[in-house]
Scaffold this motif. Structure first.
Motif, mmCIF file in Angstrom:
data_model
loop_
_atom_site.group_PDB
_atom_site.id
_atom_site.type_symbol
_atom_site.label_atom_id
_atom_site.label_comp_id
_atom_site.label_asym_id
_atom_site.label_seq_id
_atom_site.Cartn_x
_atom_site.Cartn_y
_atom_site.Cartn_z
ATOM 1 N N LEU A 147 -4.724 7.767 7.115
ATOM 2 C CA LEU A 147 -4.552 6.437 6.515
ATOM 3 C C LEU A 147 -3.769 6.535 5.204
ATOM 4 O O LEU A 147 -2.925 5.688 4.904
ATOM 5 C CB LEU A 147 -5.926 5.779 6.297
ATOM 6 C CG LEU A 147 -6.645 5.381 7.602
ATOM 7 C CD1 LEU A 147 -8.124 5.142 7.368
ATOM 8 C CD2 LEU A 147 -5.991 4.150 8.228
ATOM 9 N N LEU A 148 -4.030 7.583 4.431
ATOM 10 C CA LEU A 148 -3.278 7.787 3.180
ATOM 11 C C LEU A 148 -1.802 8.066 3.479
ATOM 12 O O LEU A 148 -0.908 7.588 2.776
ATOM 13 C CB LEU A 148 -3.879 8.943 2.369
ATOM 14 C CG LEU A 148 -5.233 8.666 1.710
ATOM 15 C CD1 LEU A 148 -5.832 9.958 1.147
ATOM 16 C CD2 LEU A 148 -5.105 7.631 0.585
ATOM 17 N N THR A 149 -1.548 8.852 4.536
ATOM 18 C CA THR A 149 -0.162 9.141 4.940
ATOM 19 C C THR A 149 0.564 7.861 5.326
ATOM 20 O O THR A 149 1.722 7.643 4.948
ATOM 21 C CB THR A 149 -0.160 10.120 6.136
ATOM 22 O OG1 THR A 149 -0.827 11.319 5.749
ATOM 23 C CG2 THR A 149 1.260 10.452 6.575
ATOM 24 N N ALA A 150 -0.122 6.988 6.059
ATOM 25 C CA ALA A 150 0.476 5.716 6.491
ATOM 26 C C ALA A 150 0.843 4.867 5.274
ATOM 27 O O ALA A 150 1.944 4.307 5.188
ATOM 28 C CB ALA A 150 -0.487 4.972 7.404
ATOM 29 N N LYS A 151 -0.070 4.795 4.320
ATOM 30 C CA LYS A 151 0.175 4.006 3.098
ATOM 31 C C LYS A 151 1.388 4.567 2.350
ATOM 32 O O LYS A 151 2.262 3.825 1.898
ATOM 33 C CB LYS A 151 -1.073 4.064 2.207
ATOM 34 C CG LYS A 151 -0.952 3.273 0.896
ATOM 35 C CD LYS A 151 -2.320 3.163 0.228
ATOM 36 C CE LYS A 151 -2.281 2.260 -0.994
ATOM 37 N NZ LYS A 151 -2.040 3.022 -2.232
ATOM 38 N N ALA A 200 3.897 3.442 12.993
ATOM 39 C CA ALA A 200 2.848 3.846 13.938
ATOM 40 C C ALA A 200 2.546 5.324 13.731
ATOM 41 O O ALA A 200 3.467 6.148 13.642
ATOM 42 C CB ALA A 200 3.308 3.595 15.371
ATOM 43 N N PHE A 201 1.273 5.654 13.623
ATOM 44 C CA PHE A 201 0.846 7.038 13.381
ATOM 45 C C PHE A 201 -0.146 7.478 14.433
ATOM 46 O O PHE A 201 -1.045 6.732 14.802
ATOM 47 C CB PHE A 201 0.212 7.164 11.988
ATOM 48 C CG PHE A 201 1.209 6.999 10.885
ATOM 49 C CD1 PHE A 201 1.806 8.100 10.300
ATOM 50 C CD2 PHE A 201 1.579 5.725 10.467
ATOM 51 C CE1 PHE A 201 2.748 7.945 9.305
ATOM 52 C CE2 PHE A 201 2.531 5.564 9.472
ATOM 53 C CZ PHE A 201 3.121 6.673 8.887
ATOM 54 N N ALA A 221 0.800 -0.995 8.947
ATOM 55 C CA ALA A 221 0.939 0.192 9.786
ATOM 56 C C ALA A 221 -0.239 0.280 10.743
ATOM 57 O O ALA A 221 -1.303 -0.278 10.485
ATOM 58 C CB ALA A 221 0.982 1.454 8.923
ATOM 59 N N CYS A 222 -0.006 0.972 11.864
ATOM 60 C CA CYS A 222 -1.064 1.196 12.845
ATOM 61 C C CYS A 222 -1.350 2.699 12.926
ATOM 62 O O CYS A 222 -0.426 3.500 13.114
ATOM 63 C CB CYS A 222 -0.613 0.679 14.208
ATOM 64 S SG CYS A 222 -1.726 1.093 15.551
ATOM 65 N N TYR A 235 -2.964 17.522 6.743
ATOM 66 C CA TYR A 235 -1.744 16.723 6.625
ATOM 67 C C TYR A 235 -1.783 15.465 7.477
ATOM 68 O O TYR A 235 -0.767 14.850 7.757
ATOM 69 C CB TYR A 235 -0.485 17.562 6.859
ATOM 70 C CG TYR A 235 -0.567 18.571 7.987
ATOM 71 C CD1 TYR A 235 -1.048 19.851 7.764
ATOM 72 C CD2 TYR A 235 -0.147 18.234 9.260
ATOM 73 C CE1 TYR A 235 -1.127 20.771 8.796
ATOM 74 C CE2 TYR A 235 -0.222 19.144 10.290
ATOM 75 C CZ TYR A 235 -0.705 20.412 10.052
ATOM 76 O OH TYR A 235 -0.781 21.311 11.075
ATOM 77 N N GLY A 236 -3.016 15.063 7.848
ATOM 78 C CA GLY A 236 -3.225 13.757 8.465
ATOM 79 C C GLY A 236 -2.524 13.499 9.771
ATOM 80 O O GLY A 236 -2.523 14.349 10.659
#
Lengths: 320, 320
Positions: free
Chosen positions: A292-296, A276-277, A79-80, A264-265
């Motif tokens: 980064l935790l949300t992406a994971k 993509a975030f 993820a980016c 909430y990132g």
């Protein structure tokens, strides 16, 4: 690479995220040393700055955002996450990752804290001018997201308008309302109004990107203004008020935290073929860690294949 | 006629407003007797109900809203204030009073409390689909209003968009931006974003009626949700928090009052040839009193002839 990004990345790494930092290698390694941490770095000699035009990104292959997107495309990263220029992030994601089949316009999803938990506002700003089919696609993607992230088997979907009746609204919402009523795989609630966003009337709120972005920024801005007034009222009073303020401080801090976007990132860009975030431009270390935790979490929950499946289920309905 | 309307009218009369109540004479006189007050009553045997279609109003000449508008048109009343069906109020105003020269679309103006005082949000919901010239006319009418009601010689005008740069936004705002830049008699600030509304960045905020109505209802709804959370946090805590809550209660009440729509009464419908005000459907006696005081103030400040003059000044610019 700013201090906050490195601190957030190190904090996320300690919680199990495999972070690769993309940017000027010398500057990043220096910041890592200063903070006493170690992370892999992918060198990108160029940076898209806030004042640059988003469209420029295509020509700037050596920029950190294009390099990070390329790593994601090629599978070197899952993820980016970007907290830089959001227009450039969208442009890079569209250019490098491409659109998913059935998605005409990728959209930004924002998690909004509500009286009942969270709701997913989509589109929060990627598309200023929308057609009814775009809103239909947002509804499907938002429903998949709410199912995975909020743990709801059948999230309700509201269409932002200016009256509850189907015929209330503008040309776009009247047509979108009719389309959403016959969309398979979503639980369409009907029209909702501005007041329903924070009430949490529905789990997903669909809007064109102009209205959605105005709503997101209004909601964030109003919370700041109200807490500013509360602070002023409590510190400006007499002895009794000041004593009371000291006693309620931690309770009020918890209320303010409910409305802090850093909690909430990052916001996913849904509808591109990859993860993509987009983080808040003013992200601190905690916001970056949460992004980064949300992406994971999105990758582990298989958000992308599930959105693909949701869009595929929409296809036969559209063809018929 | 509900109890709140009569109570509000009596309170306004005590503060110097000459109120005529329009509606079912028997019911009104009974309520006046119950409250021990006396006011002139104009009998209207019919009532447009919330579930009726706004367009019906034209055929319902005996309805209270049509009768009240007729009294205003004929000069028996200086202004019409309605807290009923807002769509019907607009339709009756357009039908009976007519549009002002140069105004293509009359618009609702809402007073929004900000960190700096108030701002005038126009259009707050009369026109769901707008063209750039409509927004230009809203800007002129909003500026005249802010000059008179906020006492500002040169109120600044912001255009709601999703980025500060002129090219950011949707098709409507990009064209409106160019038009506002060359509009005489207004102080155009440029684009503003959702967060600017409550920050009070500009004195007038121009939006299409769809976006404006979503913003107005979001702003009102969010304040309610946040104060609900604050109440919950203060009453749900331990002894210390409860004691503190008792000490800060009156300070917090003053903050909540700043955001109460009842404080600033009714919203004028600008661009019709007469004074028409639309109150909140859930108005209590205080809101109705304030709405009547606002109407009186508008008449005394000569809002209508000044809007006419403002629109006339726009004409040569448009013709050139």
């Amino acid at each position: 690479m700013p201090q906050a990004a490195v601190a957030g990345a190190l904090a996320a790494a300690r919680e199990g995220v495999s972070v690769v930092l993309v940017g000027d290698e010398g500057a990043i390694r220096q910041e890592l040393r200063a903070q006493g941490g170690e992370l892999p770095v992918h060198h990108a000699p160029d940076t898209v700055r806030m004042e640059d035009h988003a469209a420029e990104v295509r020509r700037r292959k050596d920029s950190s955002i294009m390099q990070a997107m390329r790593l994601t495309k090629e599978g070197d990263a899952s993820a980016c996450v970007s907290v830089g220029h959001s227009g450039a992030t969208m442009a890079a994601a569209l250019f490098v990752l491409g659109r998913l089949k059935g998605v005409e316009r990728p959209a930004i999803l924002a998690n909004i804290p509500t009286a009942k938990g969270f709701c997913a506002l989509i589109d929060a700003g990627a598309n200023a001018d929308c057609r009814p089919t775009h809103l239909q696609q947002f509804a499907v993607m938002g429903s998949v997201y709410a199912r995975l992230f909020y743990g709801l088997p059948n999230p309700s979907v509201g269409l932002i308008s200016i009256g509850e009746e189907p015929e209330k609204g503008n040309e776009l919402t009247r047509e979108a309302h009719a389309l959403l009523q016959k969309t398979p795989g979503i639980a369409f609630y009907g029209n909702v109004e501005g007041r329903d966003l924070l009430k949490g009337t529905t789990d997903v709120v669909v809007a064109d990107g102009f209205t959605g972005n105005v709503m997101l920024k209004l909601a964030e801005g109003e919370a700041k203004v109200i807490f500013g007034w509360v602070r002023e009222a409590l510190t400006g009073g007499g002895f009794g008020t000041k004593l009371g303020a000291a006693l309620v401080r931690s309770a009020l801090r918890r209320v303010a935290a409910r409305l802090d976007p850093a909690e909430y990132g990052a916001q996913p860009l849904l509808g591109v073929d990859g993860y993509a975030f987009i983080g808040h431009g003013s992200s601190d270390a905690r916001a970056i860690k949460n992004a980064l935790l949300t992406a994971k979490r999105a990758v582990e929950a298989e958000l992308l294949p599930k959105i693909k499946a949701g869009m595929a289920a929409l296809e036969p309905a559209r063809a018929s």
